[in-house]
Design an enzyme around this catalytic site. Structure first.
Site, PDB file in Angstrom:
ATOM      1  N   LYS A   1     -46.120  30.504  13.693  1.00 34.92           N
ATOM      2  CA  LYS A   1     -45.886  31.929  13.924  1.00 34.92           C
ATOM      3  C   LYS A   1     -46.362  32.796  12.756  1.00 34.92           C
ATOM      4  O   LYS A   1     -47.097  33.765  12.944  1.00 34.92           O
ATOM      5  CB  LYS A   1     -44.391  32.149  14.174  1.00 34.92           C
ATOM      6  CG  LYS A   1     -43.935  33.588  14.121  1.00 34.92           C
ATOM      7  CD  LYS A   1     -42.452  33.695  14.359  1.00 34.92           C
ATOM      8  CE  LYS A   1     -41.637  33.126  13.219  1.00 34.92           C
ATOM      9  NZ  LYS A   1     -41.675  33.961  11.988  1.00 34.92           N
ATOM     10  N   THR A   2     -45.935  32.440  11.542  1.00 30.58           N
ATOM     11  CA  THR A   2     -46.290  33.258  10.372  1.00 30.58           C
ATOM     12  C   THR A   2     -47.795  33.207  10.107  1.00 30.58           C
ATOM     13  O   THR A   2     -48.414  34.209   9.738  1.00 30.58           O
ATOM     14  CB  THR A   2     -45.503  32.792   9.131  1.00 30.58           C
ATOM     15  OG1 THR A   2     -44.103  32.811   9.431  1.00 30.58           O
ATOM     16  CG2 THR A   2     -45.760  33.696   7.939  1.00 30.58           C
TER      17      THR A   2
ATOM     18  N   GLN B   1     -35.160  30.986  20.744  1.00 28.22           N
ATOM     19  CA  GLN B   1     -34.491  30.950  19.444  1.00 28.22           C
ATOM     20  C   GLN B   1     -33.710  32.237  19.173  1.00 28.22           C
ATOM     21  O   GLN B   1     -33.446  32.582  18.022  1.00 28.22           O
ATOM     22  CB  GLN B   1     -35.515  30.715  18.328  1.00 28.22           C
ATOM     23  CG  GLN B   1     -36.210  29.362  18.423  1.00 28.22           C
ATOM     24  CD  GLN B   1     -37.099  29.087  17.222  1.00 28.22           C
ATOM     25  OE1 GLN B   1     -36.633  28.822  16.128  1.00 28.22           O
ATOM     26  NE2 GLN B   1     -38.407  29.143  17.444  1.00 28.22           N
TER      27      GLN B   1
ATOM     28  N   ASP C   1     -42.180  40.904  13.581  1.00 27.27           N
ATOM     29  CA  ASP C   1     -41.802  39.494  13.472  1.00 27.27           C
ATOM     30  C   ASP C   1     -40.408  39.282  14.079  1.00 27.27           C
ATOM     31  O   ASP C   1     -39.573  40.183  14.048  1.00 27.27           O
ATOM     32  CB  ASP C   1     -41.796  39.104  11.988  1.00 27.27           C
ATOM     33  CG  ASP C   1     -41.587  37.612  11.770  1.00 27.27           C
ATOM     34  OD1 ASP C   1     -41.896  36.823  12.676  1.00 27.27           O
ATOM     35  OD2 ASP C   1     -41.107  37.242  10.685  1.00 27.27           O
ATOM     36  N   GLU C   2     -40.166  38.091  14.632  1.00 26.71           N
ATOM     37  CA  GLU C   2     -38.843  37.717  15.178  1.00 26.71           C
ATOM     38  C   GLU C   2     -38.314  38.795  16.142  1.00 26.71           C
ATOM     39  O   GLU C   2     -37.169  39.241  16.056  1.00 26.71           O
ATOM     40  CB  GLU C   2     -37.839  37.499  14.040  1.00 26.71           C
ATOM     41  CG  GLU C   2     -38.239  36.450  13.016  1.00 26.71           C
ATOM     42  CD  GLU C   2     -38.117  35.017  13.527  1.00 26.71           C
ATOM     43  OE1 GLU C   2     -37.928  34.823  14.741  1.00 26.71           O
ATOM     44  OE2 GLU C   2     -38.210  34.088  12.703  1.00 26.71           O
TER      45      GLU C   2
ATOM     46  N   ARG D   1     -35.340  21.532  14.151  1.00 27.91           N
ATOM     47  CA  ARG D   1     -35.457  21.496  12.677  1.00 27.91           C
ATOM     48  C   ARG D   1     -35.936  20.124  12.208  1.00 27.91           C
ATOM     49  O   ARG D   1     -36.365  19.966  11.068  1.00 27.91           O
ATOM     50  CB  ARG D   1     -34.100  21.781  12.005  1.00 27.91           C
ATOM     51  CG  ARG D   1     -33.430  23.131  12.280  1.00 27.91           C
ATOM     52  CD  ARG D   1     -34.358  24.292  12.109  1.00 27.91           C
ATOM     53  NE  ARG D   1     -34.951  24.668  13.397  1.00 27.91           N
ATOM     54  CZ  ARG D   1     -35.985  25.476  13.522  1.00 27.91           C
ATOM     55  NH1 ARG D   1     -36.560  25.993  12.454  1.00 27.91           N
ATOM     56  NH2 ARG D   1     -36.474  25.770  14.709  1.00 27.91           N
TER      57      ARG D   1
END
Length: 605
Positions: free
Chosen positions: A36-37, A258, A227-228, A564
């Protein structure tokens, strides 16, 4: 190779498509571990390479840490642009705008920003002036209600009207909070101050009442990245939509699977409805995961697929197939903790791993107590992420200070900790009774009742209060297990066993097992993940069991926890759990039934 080719060179096909779609609204649904980043920062670099002025680019996120990481990664790709593009948090953006335009909302540009302590002082004074009971109107709870109203962009007038409409008649509690809200805002205005929620709310108000100012910032920020996006609340959503309305060049990145912060105002509908809000929006799915094994991803996909509010996507990977998912049934939390520590020790020997390669996740902070005791008994280094070790928590230290005073009435440190008045009350009550034949648990119960300590916790934030009260109750669980005699030998023996705990500080432990809640784990990854407490009522949390939307958020939290893990995943549950001072018998988590049997290595100990 051209600049644009260099920027696109390291991206996968879907990432390239998302980066190259620079005009019009774009939704990038980025699954866990899908880069994503990388996609966001490369998009910034690509915009600049295509001739977009850096000063016309705005990227917003939620934390200073995330903003700094994005900034550094973007600058490596376009160092020539220096810091002309703006990457910041929502609040930092609004502070910049309000400093420039404060006069338009009748505020001075040198306003101060009040933190939670400052806010509570104002509320306490208002309660005193209105002669309202601070137990009925707990300052932190009142502030939480006001904060929630501001995140919904409700002024005190809106709040008062809404409360009356909802109840059809004036409700004393709602009416008074509306009155407090009004006086609170008037006080902030007098001292030229904002609280954090005001920053976004006042910026939205500024734009809505001053179209020329809004257009000025629309022209400045012609290309917007968020973002997010799944974590935005109504106020943040409105702010972004106002800024993007003119040019429509908005790119939001997020993952509805998420979305785990509904309890603090995040609205999953914002990402689910993006295509309705921006007609003709292009949608790109980042589904290739670079983190986990195939079996871990299959587990995650099976769990999240049971949700109804879900954008269709499935994570896949070129990584190895990997090990089975280890699901373990244990007798109680002590056996659970000892097993986990044993298994960590064994995996380190078998696979040449380090302590820092492991993380243990749990639904509530109180669960860490049994785990911490196991680590202490094994003399294994650990650190709590985003929280405090059990014996270092203020409320636990306060409770232990009560026992210290009973054991040693000359203990000045403990006197200072619980206060002179409370200490005097305790000693007065102590003089009235005899502790002979009393267990340590009975002594603690007597001491906390004598000073009214548990009642004091109720004056604090309701959500935190529940956690703090449970931590104190958890101390009773510890004592019950270690209670080996009556006063005074039993108390001395108890302190002999617990006195080492606070001395083992995680500061400086670079190589240590990470312990944290599932919420704190978002954005992190580890080779080995243990998720403890897979029991209905613990995970999913008891508050969600009869609420479909809350249960879906718990399932998303489970998805976050599972993803994770890079290589090994362990899920544990117990037949009975001694927690919060009581024994709970529970069923295995319903989420475990969503995992296909062929993926599972099931064990009973």
């Amino acid at each position: 190779m051209s600049n644009t080719e260099k920027i696109l060179n390291t991206l996968n096909p879907e990432q390239k498509k998302a980066v190259k779609a620079i005009n019009g609204p774009v939704l990038i649904l980025a699954g866990a571990g899908s880069g994503k980043t990388r996609c966001l920062t490369h998009r910034i670099a690509y915009l600049i390479a295509k001739g977009i002025k850096p000063s016309n680019i705005l990227a917003v996120t939620f934390t200073n840490k995330a903003a700094e990481e994005m900034k550094n990664r973007a600058l490596k790709l376009v160092s020539s642009a220096k810091k002309l593009f703006l990457i910041c948090t929502f609040h930092a953006l609004c502070v910049r705008i309000l400093r420039q335009e404060a006069a338009f909302i009748r505020q001075k540009p040198n306003f101060i920003i009040y933190d939670q302590d400052d806010q509570q002082k104002i509320i306490r004074k208002i309660l005193k002036d209105l002669e309202l009971d601070s137990q009925q109107f707990k300052p932190a709870s009142v502030l939480s209600t006001i904060s929630s109203a501001k995140n919904q962009l409700l002024s005190f007038e809106d709040f008062q009207n809404q409360a009356q409409d909802f109840y059809q008649e004036k409700n004393f509690l709602q009416e008074k909070i509306g009155q407090i809200y009004q006086i609170y805002q008037e006080n902030l205005k007098k001292i030229n101050a904002f609280d954090f929620d005001d920053l976004i709310m006042k910026t939205v108000e500024l734009f809505q009442k001053n179209p020329n100012i809004l257009e000025k910032y629309q022209n400045r920020f012609q290309y917007i990245l968020v973002d997010e996006y799944q974590d935005t609340n109504h106020a943040q959503y409105t702010l972004i939509h106002l800024l993007a309305k003119k040019y429509q060049n908005i790119c939001v990145v997020g993952d509805d699977a998420q979305s785990i912060y509904g309890w603090r105002g995040a609205n999953i509908e914002n990402i689910l409805n993006f295509q309705k809000d921006f007609l003709g929006a292009k949608v790109y799915l980042l589904q290739q995961n670079y983190r986990s094994t195939k079996k871990i991803l299959k587990t995650a996909n099976c769990i999240i697929s049971k949700n109804n509010l879900l954008k269709p996507k499935k994570l896949w990977t070129k990584n190895q197939t990997g090990e089975q998912i280890n699901i373990l049934q244990l007798e109680n939390e002590e056996q659970e903790a000892n097993y986990i520590v044993d298994e960590i020790s064994d995996l380190i020997k078998r696979h040449n791993l380090k302590l820092s390669d492991f993380s243990i996740l749990y639904r509530t902070n109180t669960q860490s107590r049994a785990l911490e005791e196991a680590f202490l008994s094994y003399n294994m280094a650990y650190k709590i992420i985003g929280g405090i070790k059990f014996y270092a928590r203020k409320e636990v230290k306060d409770a232990l200070a009560h026992l210290n005073i009973i054991l040693n009435p000359k203990d000045q440190i403990s006197f200072q900790r619980i206060g002179k008045r409370a200490s005097a009350k305790l000693l007065k009550e102590l003089a009235r009774i005899k502790l002979k034949e009393k267990s340590v648990n009975q002594i603690l119960d007597f001491a906390l009742n004598a000073t009214g300590y548990l009642n004091k916790l109720k004056l604090q934030d309701e959500r935190k209060n529940e956690e703090k009260s449970k931590n104190v109750k958890e101390l009773f669980t510890v004592i019950k297990k270690q209670d080996k005699g009556f006063w005074p030998p039993g108390l001395k023996l108890f302190f002999g066993k617990t006195s080492l705990a606070p001395d083992l500080d995680e500061n400086g432990f670079q190589n240590a097992v990470h312990l944290m809640t599932l919420h704190a784990a978002k954005g992190l990854e580890f080779p080995v993940i243990f998720i403890a407490g897979f029991e209905d009522g613990i995970f999913p949390h008891s508050r969600s069991l009869d609420k479909p939307s809350a249960l879906e958020e718990e399932r998303r939290l489970c998805y976050v926890g599972v993803t994770r893990a890079r290589e090994y995943l362990y899920l544990t549950f117990v037949n009975q759990r001694n927690i919060w001072g009581q024994t709970i018998y529970s069923e295995p988590s319903r989420f475990l039934r969503d995992i296909p049997e062929y993926l599972i290595n099931f064990m009973q100990l």
